[in-house]
Each structure stands twice: as structure tokens, then as C-alpha cells.
Motif scaffolding. Structure first.
Motif, short mmCIF file in Angstrom:
data_model
loop_
_atom_site.label_atom_id
_atom_site.label_comp_id
_atom_site.label_asym_id
_atom_site.label_seq_id
_atom_site.Cartn_x
_atom_site.Cartn_y
_atom_site.Cartn_z
N LEU A 1 23.28 102.14 -71.52
CA LEU A 1 24.02 102.07 -72.79
C LEU A 1 23.86 103.36 -73.59
CD1 LEU A 1 25.67 100.51 -74.90
CD2 LEU A 1 23.52 99.55 -75.74
N LEU A 2 22.63 103.88 -73.66
CA LEU A 2 22.37 105.11 -74.41
C LEU A 2 23.08 106.31 -73.79
CD1 LEU A 2 18.57 104.67 -75.23
CD2 LEU A 2 20.49 104.53 -76.83
N TYR A 3 23.04 106.39 -72.47
CA TYR A 3 23.74 107.48 -71.79
C TYR A 3 25.25 107.39 -72.04
CZ TYR A 3 19.94 109.60 -69.07
OH TYR A 3 18.81 110.29 -68.70
N THR A 4 25.79 106.19 -71.96
CA THR A 4 27.22 105.99 -72.20
C THR A 4 27.61 106.40 -73.61
OG1 THR A 4 27.27 104.13 -70.62
CG2 THR A 4 29.10 104.31 -72.17
N LEU B 1 30.15 109.54 -74.32
CA LEU B 1 31.43 109.27 -74.97
C LEU B 1 31.50 109.88 -76.37
CD1 LEU B 1 32.16 105.56 -73.92
CD2 LEU B 1 33.13 107.68 -73.00
N SER B 2 30.39 109.83 -77.11
CA SER B 2 30.39 110.42 -78.45
C SER B 2 30.59 111.93 -78.38
CB SER B 2 29.10 110.08 -79.20
OG SER B 2 27.96 110.58 -78.51
N SER B 3 30.03 112.58 -77.35
CA SER B 3 30.21 114.03 -77.18
C SER B 3 31.68 114.35 -76.87
CB SER B 3 29.33 114.56 -76.05
OG SER B 3 27.97 114.46 -76.38
N VAL B 4 32.28 113.55 -75.98
CA VAL B 4 33.68 113.77 -75.61
C VAL B 4 34.60 113.57 -76.81
CG1 VAL B 4 35.59 112.91 -74.21
CG2 VAL B 4 33.33 113.17 -73.18
N GLN C 1 18.07 114.42 -68.93
CA GLN C 1 18.99 114.09 -70.01
C GLN C 1 20.15 115.08 -70.10
OE1 GLN C 1 16.99 113.30 -73.73
NE2 GLN C 1 18.84 113.67 -74.93
N TYR C 2 19.86 116.39 -69.95
CA TYR C 2 20.93 117.37 -70.12
C TYR C 2 22.03 117.24 -69.06
CZ TYR C 2 23.68 121.54 -70.61
OH TYR C 2 24.75 122.36 -70.77
N PRO C 3 21.71 117.27 -67.75
CA PRO C 3 22.78 117.19 -66.77
C PRO C 3 23.57 115.89 -66.82
CG PRO C 3 20.64 117.00 -65.70
CD PRO C 3 20.39 117.43 -67.11
N VAL C 4 22.91 114.79 -67.20
CA VAL C 4 23.60 113.50 -67.25
C VAL C 4 24.54 113.44 -68.45
CG1 VAL C 4 23.32 111.01 -67.52
CG2 VAL C 4 21.79 112.28 -66.02
N THR C 5 24.05 113.82 -69.64
CA THR C 5 24.87 113.71 -70.85
C THR C 5 25.84 114.89 -71.00
OG1 THR C 5 23.10 114.75 -72.14
CG2 THR C 5 23.16 112.35 -72.06
N SER C 6 25.30 116.08 -71.15
CA SER C 6 26.16 117.25 -71.37
C SER C 6 26.99 117.58 -70.13
CB SER C 6 25.31 118.46 -71.76
OG SER C 6 24.66 118.23 -72.99
N GLY C 7 26.37 117.49 -68.95
CA GLY C 7 27.10 117.79 -67.72
C GLY C 7 28.27 116.86 -67.52
N THR C 8 28.05 115.57 -67.70
CA THR C 8 29.13 114.59 -67.53
C THR C 8 30.20 114.76 -68.59
OG1 THR C 8 27.53 113.00 -66.62
CG2 THR C 8 29.66 112.14 -67.32
N GLY D 1 26.64 127.15 -64.95
CA GLY D 1 26.04 127.06 -66.28
C GLY D 1 25.27 125.77 -66.47
N ILE D 2 25.85 124.65 -66.05
CA ILE D 2 25.17 123.35 -66.16
C ILE D 2 23.89 123.37 -65.33
CG2 ILE D 2 25.33 120.90 -65.58
CD1 ILE D 2 28.34 121.09 -66.18
#
Length: 316
Positions: free
Chosen positions: A5-8, A12-15, A271-278, A306-307
């Protein structure tokens, strides 16, 4: 389940933050004060969220001098970065702008080396050189949009300035955490957005204020001349700025909560590759499908490299 849930929420909030910035940039035209108004409104709303959080948690509105100074630095940088970012989105490609803004986070490591006397390892040195190559490739890459426009010099200046201002924000937040032993987090975020809102008001006044606001027809709108004439009578902040401001305040609030909560479940290396990368991959897809932006192969390679580089730097 909670981790998913937190990752989602973080992704989504970043996008959606990027999309709301794009929405806010559509009707500014040649109006240099409109972006500052948007920034001032959404930053004020976000500061109110964190102020409410302080009182809900039963915390005192007390803070140290170091928190105040770090918040002032971060707030001024956020206001400037957001203003320049909105200007860059109005004249340049969405996809590359989103990626470059995200990549600015890697500079935190090197500010630590410069200002906090931290040592640079061989891996960090190699990563720094690779990131400079990625940033250069993305900045000069030819990105064709739906209107057959290519990235121009004005956009390059704006996005590089955005990159520089945004890169100082994470460093300021890190300095506050170091000086206060990870304390006063909510107070820091409240002051951070409050200073950003105040700075945006100053930028708005300097760039002409309400007198300079003019509603301009978006390049993406296909409307008749009569509708265009009617729209010009509408206040710009009601047709584009207010929805974007509300959206940005909500998505940024969710993003801050999600990322701060993720620290308890995952390391930054994961955390970085999962959230920012996605989120970057989704934003690239959105730019390709909805904004008809076609990146050249070197730009795609630069995004992936870069990722990977930032992920490795977070590990070491």
C-alpha cells in the motif's frame, strides 16, 4: 500488505504530482506571475496539512534555530524550483523534465562531501561522472512533441536551474535531521512549506501580481474562437491554477507521508528503485502515449543508467 500500500501511494502520488504540475503549466502562456500564484496556493495548503498534523499528534509548535534555518533554505529552494519547473513545462518536453527533476536527488551525496566533510569513494566518483553524462544526454536529446517542437535553449536554462534549486532541498532536509537527531520532523515540514509559500508570494508580486494575469489558450485545446473569447473572461486561477494547486497539495502530502512511513519497512537502496524508478517509467509511458513525446534511444538509456546509478549510490 502495508508495504504494498505504501509503495503504491508513493508511486502514484509521484506520478500525479508531475501531472498536476503539467496541468498548472498549460494556461500560463507568457504570463510569468501565474506559476508563482499556483506555487503560493498549493504550498500554503500543504503547510496547513502539516500544521494540522502537529496539533492532531499533540506536538508543540516549538523548533530549534537549526530547524528554522534549514526550513528557510528548503522553502526558498522549493519555491524557486517549482516556479522554474512550471515555466520549463510550458516550453519544453514533459518526460525529460520529470526525469531531470527526479535525478537532482543524487546531488545530496555530493553536497555532503563538500559541506559535511564526508569522503568520496571510488564508486561515488564513478557514479558522479555517469550521472553527469546522463543529465547531459537528457538535456540535449531531441524530444519531438505533438506540436513537432524540440527542446530549446530557454527550456534547457529553466530545467537546469530547476535541477540546481531542487537539489538543495533534500540536502537541507538531511542537514536538519543531522542537527536535530531526526527530531522536529513535522515542525520542519510545516516551516518548510510555509517559507516556500511566502517566497512564492514575493515572486508573484515581483513578476507583476494579479495585474499581469491573462488567461491564454492552451496549445492542447481545440475550441472555437467564441469559446476562446468567453474563456478569456474567466479568472486564470479558477480555470487552471486552483485545481492544480489542490491536486499538488494532496499528492505532495500523501507522498511525504508514504515516504516517511516506508523508512520503517525498507532501506533507501530498495526504496529508490521501486518508488522513483517505477514512477519514472510510468511518467515516460504517459509522455509517450498522452503527450506524444518520442525520446531518442540515448535518452532511454540515460534514464535506465541514471536510475541504476542512484540505486548503487544509495547502497554504498
Amino acid at each position: 500488505m502495508m508495504l504494498f500500500l505504501l509503495y503504491t501511494l508513493a508511486i502514484l502520488s509521484s506520478v500525479f504530482t508531475g501531472l498536476f504540475y503539467k496541468l498548472g503549466s498549460l494556461r500560463q502562456g507568457k504570463n510569468v506571475s501565474a506559476p508563482a500564484l499556483l506555487c503560493g496556493v498549493y504550498m500554503f495548503l500543504t503547510s496547513c496539512y502539516f500544521l494540522a498534523g502537529i496539533f492532531i499528534n499533540g506536538e508543540a509548535l516549538k523548533f530549534s534555530t537549526s530547524t528554522l534555518l534549514c526550513a528557510a533554505l528548503c522553502g526558498c529552494c522549493l519555491s524557486l524550483a517549482a516556479y522554474l519547473y512550471l515555466r520549463s513545462l510550458a516550453c519544453g518536453p514533459y518526460t525529460t523534465s520529470v526525469v531531470l527533476l527526479n535525478f537532482s536527488s543524487f546531488m545530496t551525496i555530493f553536497y555532503g562531501i563538500i559541506f559535511l566533510d564526508e569522503e568520496m569513494s571510488l564508486i561515488q566518483g564513478i557514479g558522479f561522472v555517469l550521472m553527469l553524462g546522463c543529465i547531459y544526454t537528457l538535456t540535449v536529446s531531441k524530444v519531438t512533441t505533438a506540436e513537432k517542437k524540440k527542446a530549446n535553449v530557454k527550456w534547457m536554462i529553466l530545467i537546469i536551474s530547476t535541477f540546481a534549486a531542487n537539489s538543495l532541498i533534500n540536502f537541507g532536509i538531511r542537514m536538519q535531521a543531522v542537527f536535530n537527531n531526526n527530531g522536529e520532523k513535522n515542525q520542519m515540514m510545516f516551516l518548510y512549506f510555509a517559507f516556500a509559500s511566502l517566497t512564492s508570494v514575493i515572486i508573484f508580486a515581483v513578476t507583476g501580481g494579479f495585474k499581469s494575469l491573462r488567461l491564454t489558450k492552451s496549445a492542447h485545446d481545440e475550441v472555437s474562437e467564441q469559446i476562446e473569447s468567453d474563456e478569456k473572461k474567466a479568472p486564470v486561477y479558477l480555470t487552471a491554477i486552483l485545481p492544480a494547486a489542490i491536486g499538488l497539495s494532496v499528492t505532495l502530502g500523501i507522498n511525504s507521508i508514504a515516504h516517511s512511513s516506508l523508512v520503517q519497512y525498507a532501506t533507501s537502496a530498495i526504496q529508490y528503485p521501486v518508488t522513483s524508478g517505477t514512477s519514472l517509467m510510468i511518467s515516460t509511458f504517459i509522455g509517450r502515449i498522452f503527450f506524444k513525446e518520442k525520446l531518442k534511444p540515448p535518452a532511454y538509456i540515460a534514464i535506465v543508467v541514471g536510475i541504476a546509478v542512484i540505486t548503487v549510490l544509495n547502497i554504498f
